[in-house]
Every structure is written in structure tokens, then in C-alpha cells.
Scaffold this motif. Structure first.
Motif, PDB file in Angstrom:
ATOM      1  N   VAL A  19      -1.575  49.528  60.436  1.00 39.28           N
ATOM      2  CA  VAL A  19      -0.426  49.010  61.168  1.00 39.28           C
ATOM      3  C   VAL A  19      -0.452  47.490  61.168  1.00 39.28           C
ATOM      4  O   VAL A  19       0.558  46.829  60.917  1.00 39.28           O
ATOM      5  CB  VAL A  19      -0.411  49.552  62.609  1.00 39.28           C
ATOM      6  N   LEU A  22       0.346  46.170  57.629  1.00 37.87           N
ATOM      7  CA  LEU A  22       1.751  46.429  57.320  1.00 37.87           C
ATOM      8  C   LEU A  22       2.645  45.436  58.056  1.00 37.87           C
ATOM      9  O   LEU A  22       3.588  44.868  57.496  1.00 37.87           O
ATOM     10  CB  LEU A  22       2.102  47.866  57.720  1.00 37.87           C
ATOM     11  N   LEU A  26       5.040  42.678  56.355  1.00 38.28           N
ATOM     12  CA  LEU A  26       6.481  42.745  56.576  1.00 38.28           C
ATOM     13  C   LEU A  26       7.024  41.393  57.024  1.00 38.28           C
ATOM     14  O   LEU A  26       8.043  40.919  56.532  1.00 38.28           O
ATOM     15  CB  LEU A  26       6.808  43.806  57.636  1.00 38.28           C
ATOM     16  N   VAL A  27       6.329  40.784  57.977  1.00 39.03           N
ATOM     17  CA  VAL A  27       6.821  39.505  58.484  1.00 39.03           C
ATOM     18  C   VAL A  27       6.680  38.412  57.423  1.00 39.03           C
ATOM     19  O   VAL A  27       7.534  37.541  57.298  1.00 39.03           O
ATOM     20  CB  VAL A  27       6.087  39.114  59.775  1.00 39.03           C
ATOM     21  N   ALA A  30       9.421  38.653  54.660  1.00 42.40           N
ATOM     22  CA  ALA A  30      10.787  38.406  55.115  1.00 42.40           C
ATOM     23  C   ALA A  30      11.164  36.977  54.759  1.00 42.40           C
ATOM     24  O   ALA A  30      10.339  36.075  54.827  1.00 42.40           O
ATOM     25  CB  ALA A  30      10.882  38.617  56.618  1.00 42.40           C
ATOM     26  N   PHE A 261       7.854  40.386  70.971  1.00 40.98           N
ATOM     27  CA  PHE A 261       8.056  41.296  69.848  1.00 40.98           C
ATOM     28  C   PHE A 261       9.244  40.846  69.017  1.00 40.98           C
ATOM     29  O   PHE A 261       9.156  40.711  67.806  1.00 40.98           O
ATOM     30  CB  PHE A 261       8.292  42.724  70.341  1.00 40.98           C
ATOM     31  N   VAL A 262      10.368  40.626  69.713  1.00 36.11           N
ATOM     32  CA  VAL A 262      11.585  40.307  68.979  1.00 36.11           C
ATOM     33  C   VAL A 262      11.646  38.833  68.601  1.00 36.11           C
ATOM     34  O   VAL A 262      11.893  38.487  67.445  1.00 36.11           O
ATOM     35  CB  VAL A 262      12.818  40.709  69.796  1.00 36.11           C
ATOM     36  N   VAL A 265       9.446  38.008  65.657  1.00 35.40           N
ATOM     37  CA  VAL A 265       9.975  38.399  64.347  1.00 35.40           C
ATOM     38  C   VAL A 265      11.067  37.443  63.908  1.00 35.40           C
ATOM     39  O   VAL A 265      11.130  37.033  62.754  1.00 35.40           O
ATOM     40  CB  VAL A 265      10.521  39.837  64.381  1.00 35.40           C
ATOM     41  N   MET A 266      11.922  37.067  64.854  1.00 33.64           N
ATOM     42  CA  MET A 266      13.025  36.165  64.508  1.00 33.64           C
ATOM     43  C   MET A 266      12.489  34.815  64.038  1.00 33.64           C
ATOM     44  O   MET A 266      13.046  34.194  63.152  1.00 33.64           O
ATOM     45  CB  MET A 266      13.911  35.928  65.726  1.00 33.64           C
ATOM     46  N   ARG A 268       9.650  34.392  62.621  1.00 32.76           N
ATOM     47  CA  ARG A 268       8.614  34.622  61.593  1.00 32.76           C
ATOM     48  C   ARG A 268       7.258  34.141  62.071  1.00 32.76           C
ATOM     49  O   ARG A 268       6.469  33.632  61.294  1.00 32.76           O
ATOM     50  CB  ARG A 268       8.958  33.902  60.288  1.00 32.76           C
ATOM     51  N   VAL A 273       3.484  38.024  66.291  1.00 28.19           N
ATOM     52  CA  VAL A 273       3.985  39.401  66.154  1.00 28.19           C
ATOM     53  C   VAL A 273       2.827  40.367  65.907  1.00 28.19           C
ATOM     54  O   VAL A 273       2.702  41.396  66.572  1.00 28.19           O
ATOM     55  CB  VAL A 273       4.984  39.526  64.981  1.00 28.19           C
ATOM     56  N   VAL A 277       1.785  43.423  68.230  1.00 29.34           N
ATOM     57  CA  VAL A 277       1.786  44.787  67.701  1.00 29.34           C
ATOM     58  C   VAL A 277       0.390  45.400  67.821  1.00 29.34           C
ATOM     59  O   VAL A 277       0.241  46.592  68.128  1.00 29.34           O
ATOM     60  CB  VAL A 277       2.279  44.801  66.237  1.00 29.34           C
ATOM     61  N   TYR A 280       0.025  46.617  71.292  1.00 27.76           N
ATOM     62  CA  TYR A 280       0.835  47.821  71.454  1.00 27.76           C
ATOM     63  C   TYR A 280       0.143  49.025  70.833  1.00 27.76           C
ATOM     64  O   TYR A 280       0.037  50.097  71.447  1.00 27.76           O
ATOM     65  CB  TYR A 280       2.198  47.595  70.809  1.00 27.76           C
ATOM     66  N   CYS A 281      -0.356  48.827  69.612  1.00 28.45           N
ATOM     67  CA  CYS A 281      -0.988  49.916  68.883  1.00 28.45           C
ATOM     68  C   CYS A 281      -2.264  50.381  69.600  1.00 28.45           C
ATOM     69  O   CYS A 281      -2.523  51.586  69.702  1.00 28.45           O
ATOM     70  CB  CYS A 281      -1.301  49.436  67.474  1.00 28.45           C
TER      71      CYS A 281
ATOM     72  N   ILE B 107       1.489  56.055  60.971  1.00 30.79           N
ATOM     73  CA  ILE B 107       1.416  54.592  60.953  1.00 30.79           C
ATOM     74  C   ILE B 107       2.773  53.987  61.309  1.00 30.79           C
ATOM     75  O   ILE B 107       2.870  53.066  62.108  1.00 30.79           O
ATOM     76  CB  ILE B 107       0.941  54.095  59.578  1.00 30.79           C
ATOM     77  N   ALA B 110       3.445  54.038  64.895  1.00 36.23           N
ATOM     78  CA  ALA B 110       2.708  53.084  65.717  1.00 36.23           C
ATOM     79  C   ALA B 110       3.276  51.680  65.610  1.00 36.23           C
ATOM     80  O   ALA B 110       2.874  50.794  66.340  1.00 36.23           O
ATOM     81  CB  ALA B 110       1.236  53.087  65.328  1.00 36.23           C
ATOM     82  N   ILE B 118      14.511  44.863  62.377  1.00 34.46           N
ATOM     83  CA  ILE B 118      14.827  43.441  62.243  1.00 34.46           C
ATOM     84  C   ILE B 118      14.373  42.918  60.893  1.00 34.46           C
ATOM     85  O   ILE B 118      15.121  42.235  60.188  1.00 34.46           O
ATOM     86  CB  ILE B 118      14.164  42.627  63.379  1.00 34.46           C
ATOM     87  N   VAL B 119      13.144  43.278  60.518  1.00 34.49           N
ATOM     88  CA  VAL B 119      12.632  42.793  59.235  1.00 34.49           C
ATOM     89  C   VAL B 119      13.490  43.325  58.092  1.00 34.49           C
ATOM     90  O   VAL B 119      13.866  42.588  57.181  1.00 34.49           O
ATOM     91  CB  VAL B 119      11.159  43.195  59.051  1.00 34.49           C
ATOM     92  N   LEU B 123      15.494  40.888  55.798  1.00 30.67           N
ATOM     93  CA  LEU B 123      14.886  40.850  54.477  1.00 30.67           C
ATOM     94  C   LEU B 123      15.926  41.009  53.373  1.00 30.67           C
ATOM     95  O   LEU B 123      15.890  40.327  52.361  1.00 30.67           O
ATOM     96  CB  LEU B 123      13.838  41.964  54.372  1.00 30.67           C
TER      97      LEU B 123
END
Lengths: 306, 285
Positions: A19, A22, A26-27, A30, A261-262, A265-266, A268, A273, A277, A280-281, B107, B110, B118-119, B123
Motif C-alpha cells: 500500500v 503503491l 501514484l502520487v 501524477a 489526505f486530500v 494529494v492535491m 503532490r 500523503v 495513508v 490509516y493502513c 491492497i 487498504a 483524485i490521482v 493523472l
């Protein structure tokens, strides 16, 4: 028993890191740079900044560097809130979300279970229909509708409660209720359907024919197996509710972790983030484990080791 | 009694869809039509009042219904196709493949969904616009964000369905009729689509009725954050966000919050009730 906990702990480590990686990837892929501002950044400064924060080099290299740091307990520095480490930000904002979340969680279970049991006891009657529709209604009102409406009503029209802020008890009341209401509805529904199913089973019929009082029947005999689905649901719920709700925190101006969280991401803000996460996880894995353990406690047919 | 509930639910649902399709044509106001009557309370000319720019709220709500319902339908359908396909494959083939596929679902579970959406949206927003521009689909380019919203919401919604379908398939594939169809030499696709799929169809239909409100809710949340539908298009979530931003202690234009809220909530409630009824019917069978 101990073996179960050890095995679960070990098997959750790969999930946790998958997680984390990933999320980081992802971030990072972007478009847009965490260092971007109104002015265009010249490439030299950009690469210097990237180097400083350990974001230079190829993606796999960055991931390796980051996970290495995380294992050593270093979550990195926020890219947007310069000079503050992610650990610092989380340590500051998480306790507020935890307080708000635990009140809401208690409300959700404390009101949801009795309401669901009451509704199941009146199955097919008007009370049941009304309660059931109400429960569905709570699931149909988005929090971002409920929160402004309740501010409009209780703060601006009736002047009963403060519209926003953090610190005193009456400032906590409105946001924790807003956060809890949809979950009260789903807890009530799960309890109701679980109870209705259990009340039809053979051992309840036996108890009833032995002459056990109806209230005792529900509370002592039926409730225990009936709340099993609720326990499974409450695990992820706890993780969700404790890491805060962006909407509630925004409407009531509460500086909790939900907003990161939000916003992270906005912006970057990759370390922020990923750190959020990660928290959270961790909570999610912990509460799922707790839920499984509780399930085995409640239902003796389930063996933990299997 | 139960039948009446279902019929009533369907009638109301048809009314909502009808209002979304035909309502905007009946309105005397244009959707982006500005006027000097700003922030007027509900009156005979503007039944539900006007917003900050003098636009008629009822008209905007009717147009918003189109967007919200469309996002709901398309998002739910995408999640349906993905979830069913994934669950079928994982459940039917089992073993290591199943294990790997389900770990991936774990995964993704989670990871906070909002981060994922958002991504995804940011993206591919520009990329999709550029790709569409060169083709015959160019008119769609301005709605790249909307298309991504469909896909993104579908992509985060399918996880639950994949788990449900997989669990069902695991038990169905051991049943005698599947074994016998394998014995008479039917191929895997035939077994999957002709034997197993019909068995799980009721569950899928129920899921669809419950996924529809979920997707609409999620879209409205994204629009509320400013990430969903972009102006000049407006969904119920955007309208609500506009209303909520005008919230103040002195003179709040209450109609801008109350009416969008009522529209969204009653629609979601209706869909939830309908889905609930369908699920009950299934249980009693």
C-alpha cells in the motif's frame, strides 16, 4: 492464540508495504510538481530541491530510498509545509481526529445497536418500518449536506451551539454527531438483520419453549451471534472514522488529519500523503485483527488458528 | 403490500429520470442564463429562487439531475462489469491466481478511495484531452473530466462486488450442474457465462441498485471538493457546494442549500429503499 497474532502480524507486513509503495508511486507519477508555485521554477532549483528531499533519480530508486527511511522510522519532511516533518504533523493532528472519531464511534455503536435491536423486536410493526426508513435516510444524507444544514439550524438559527472551532465540549457535540449519524444507521441495520436471522434459529426456539423471557432471550441468547456481521463491519469503520472525515473537519474548522489526505494529494505532497495513508493502513489492519479476534470470542465455532 | 412498494418506488424513479430528461426543456430559463435578480428567495418567477449570479435554481437542479444520474449509471455499470469479470475469473479458476487477485483487492481496499480517484482524475485529465482532440471524438474533449469521473468512480466501486461474486462462484462451481456441463464437454467460457452467470444475476441486479446511489453520493462528494464536474456543467454536488459556500451567520440564502439537499437526499433514499426491497425479495426466496 499467540500463534494467530504472530501469523497475522507477519502477513500484514507485505500488505502494508505494498500500500505504501503503491501510494508513493501514484502520487509521484501524477502530473504536477510538489514544488510548483505561481512562478515557474528553473530546472536547476527544481533538481536541487528534488535532491534535497530525496526525490531525485529513477522512480524505483526513490521508492527504495523512501521505504528504507520508513523502516528506520523516518517519514520524511512535508513538501508544502516547509520545515515540518510528517511525523510532527501527524503527531499534532491525529489526536484531534482520534478524539472526535472515538466519540463518533461510541455514538454509532451505542445508539445503533439498541435501535437495531428495538427495531428487530418490533419486526413488521409500524415502529420497525419507521426506524428502518430513518436508518436508510441517515445513509442517504451525505455528510457534507448534514454538516452545513446542522450549522444552519443549530448555530445560526437557534444559537444553541457554536458553529465551528475546537477545544470545548459543546464544540465537539455537533461535529461528532454529524460524523456518527450515517454509521448509526448502518449499525442499526446490521444489528436488526442479524437479530432477525438469529431469532429464527433452532436454539432460540428451544430457549423460548423452555420459557425464557423475551427480553432475556434477545439480550442473552440472540444478541451475541447476531452482532457478528456488525463486528466485521466495525473493523474498517473504526479505521475510517478515526482517521477523520475531511468534510466534517472542513465544515467545523477542526485541524485534524482528515484534510491531509486530500490536500496532500492535491499538492503532490508525496511524503505527507504516504505518511497519512500509512497511519490509516496501520489502523485498518489493527482493527481488522481486533474484529477477527472478537468474532472468534463471540462465536466459539470459529478457530483462530485456521 | 411489498409489490405496491416496489411499484411506487419504480414510479417515483421514473419520475426523477423523466424530470432529468424532459424537465430542462420545459423550463423558461436557460441553464447558464444570468439575470440581475441575484439571490432572490423562491417566488412565482423562480420557483426555487436564484443563486449568486441570478441563475434559476430549479433549472440548474434539473440539468444537474442529468449529470448526477448519468455519472451514477455509467459509474455503476463500469464497476459492475469489472467486478463481475474479476470475481468470476478469480472464483472459477481458484488456486494461486485467485490468491494473487484477491491480495490485489485487499491492497486496493487498504488505500483510501479518495486518494485513488483524485490521482486518476488528475493523472489522465490533460492526456485524455489531447488524445481526444486529434480524433473524431474531438467534441468529447471538453468533457474529458466527466469521462474520467465515470471511469474513476467505476474503478473504485468494483472491489466489493468482486468479493461477493467470487464467494458465490466458489460455491456454485462445485454444484453438480456445473460438473455435468463440464462432463459433456462445454468449454470454460460457456460454463462461465451460460451456467454460472445466470445463477448470480439476482445478486448483481441488487448490487446495481445499491451501487447507483453510492456512485451518485461519491460524485457529489468529489464535486463538493471541487474535483468532480467542472463549470459550466453542474451536478447536484456542485450546486450543494455552491450553496454551502454562501453559508454565513447573517443572511444565508437557505434555499440554495435546502433544495439541492432535498433533491439529492430524496433520490438517494428512494434508490436505497428500492435496492433494499429487491434484496429482501431475494432473501425470502
Amino acid at each position: 492464540m499467540l500463534l494467530f497474532f504472530i501469523r497475522r502480524f507477519l502477513s500484514s507486513i507485505p500488505v502494508l508495504f505494498s500500500v505504501l509503495i503503491l501510494c508513493f508511486l501514484l502520487v509521484r507519477i501524477a502530473p504536477g510538481s510538489p514544488f510548483a508555485s505561481e512562478r515557474a521554477l528553473d530546472p536547476a532549483t527544481q533538481s536541487l530541491l528534488e535532491k534535497k528531499y530525496g526525490l531525485s533519480g529513477s522512480l524505483p530508486n526513490q521508492v527504495l530510498r523512501y521505504t528504507g527511511n520508513v523502516i528506520q522510522g523516518d517519514l520524511g519532511e512535508s513538501l508544502k509545509f516547509r520545515g515540518r516533518t510528517v511525523t510532527e504533523i501527524i503527531a499534532q493532528s491525529l489526536p484531534r481526529s482520534l478524539l472526535l472519531g472515538s466519540i463518533s464511534f461510541t455514538l454509532a455503536l451505542g445508539l445503533g445497536i439498541p435501535l437495531g435491536a428495538w427495531s428487530a423486536g418490533r419486526s413488521g410493526q409500524a415502529t420497525d418500518t419507521v426506524l428502518n426508513t430513518l436508518a436508510l435516510l441517515t445513509l442517504s444524507i451525505p455528510t457534507f449536506v448534514l454538516a452545513p444544514l446542522s450549522v444552519l439550524l443549530f448555530a445560526f438559527s437557534l444559537h444553541l451551539l457554536p458553529p465551528a472551532g475546537w477545544g470545548s465540549l459543546n464544540q465537539l457535540l455537533l461535529p461528532s454527531l454529524c460524523l456518527a449519524i450515517p454509521f448509526i444507521g448502518s449499525c442499526a441495520r446490521l444489528t436488526r438483520s442479524g437479530l432477525l436471522q438469529t431469532l429464527r434459529s433452532d436454539f432460540i426456539r428451544t430457549a423460548r419453549s423452555k420459557g425464557v423471557a423475551e427480553s432475556k432471550l434477545v439480550l442473552l441468547h440472540a444478541l451475541r451471534p447476531a452482532i457478528l456481521p456488525l463486528v466485521a463491519y466495525a473493523g474498517p469503520l473504526a479505521a475510517n472514522i478515526l482517521t477523520g472525515s475531511l468534510v466534517v473537519e472542513e465544515v467545523f474548522a477542526i485541524p485534524g488529519i482528515g484534510q491531509f489526505f486530500v490536500n496532500g494529494v492535491m499538492n503532490r505532497d508525496v511524503f505527507l500523503v504516504s505518511g497519512a495513508v500509512l497511519v490509516y493502513c496501520l489502523l485498518l489492519l489493527f482493527f481488522n485483527l481486533l474484529a477477527d479476534w472478537l468474532t472468534a470470542l463471540l462465536d466459539p465455532r470459529i478457530r483462530l488458528s485456521s | 403490500m411489498k409489490n405496491r412498494n416496489r411499484v411506487m418506488g419504480l414510479v417515483f424513479f421514473t419520475l426523477i429520470v423523466g424530470a432529468a430528461v424532459f424537465g430542462p426543456m420545459l423550463s423558461p430559463h436557460g441553464v447558464g442564463e444570468l439575470s440581475s435578480q441575484r439571490l432572490t428567495a423562491p417566488n412565482l418567477q423562480n420557483w426555487l429562487g436564484t443563486d449568486l449570479h441570478g441563475r434559476d435554481l430549479l433549472t440548474r437542479l434539473l440539468y444537474g439531475a442529468r449529470i448526477s444520474l448519468l455519472v451514477g449509471f455509467v459509474g455503476a455499470s463500469i464497476s459492475l462489469v469489472l467486478g463481475v469479470a474479476y470475481g468470476l475469473v478469480a472464483g472459477y479458476f481458484g488456486g494461486r491466481l485467485d490468491n494473487a487477485m484477491m491480495r490485489l483487492v485487499d491492497i486496493l481496499y487498504a488505500l483510501p478511495r479518495i486518494v485513488l480517484v483524485i490521482v486518476l482524475i488528475t493523472l489522465f485529465d490533460q492526456k485524455l484531452k489531447h488524445t481526444l482532440d486529434g480524433t473524431i471524438l474531438a467534441p468529447l474533449a471538453t468533457h474529458a473530466r466527466l469521462l474520467l469521473l465515470f471511469v474513476g468512480l467505476g474503478l473504485v466501486e468494483w472491489l466489493t462486488l468482486a468479493r461477493i461474486v467470487r464467494a458465490q462462484v466458489l460455491s456454485i462451481k462445485e454444484r453438480p450442474f456445473v460438473l455435468s456441463s463440464r462432463l459433456i464437454g462445454q468449454g470454460t467460457p460457456t460454463i462461465l457465462f451460460r451456467q454460472i452467470l445466470p445463477q448470480i444475476l439476482p445478486i448483481i441486479v441488487t448490487y446495481l441498485t445499491l451501487a447507483l446511489p453510492a456512485v451518485i453520493l461519491e460524485e457529489s462528494f468529489l464535486s463538493f471538493l471541487g474535483l468532480g464536474v467542472q463549470a459550466p456543467l453542474a451536478s447536484w454536488g456542485t450546486l450543494l457546494a455552491d450553496g454551502a459556500s454562501l453559508l454565513n451567520p447573517i443572511a444565508t440564502p437557505w434555499w440554495l442549500i435546502v433544495f439541492p439537499a432535498l433533491t439529492l437526499t430524496s433520490t438517494l433514499l428512494l434508490l436505497n429503499l428500492l435496492g433494499d426491497q429487491l434484496r429482501l425479495d431475494q432473501d425470502s426466496r
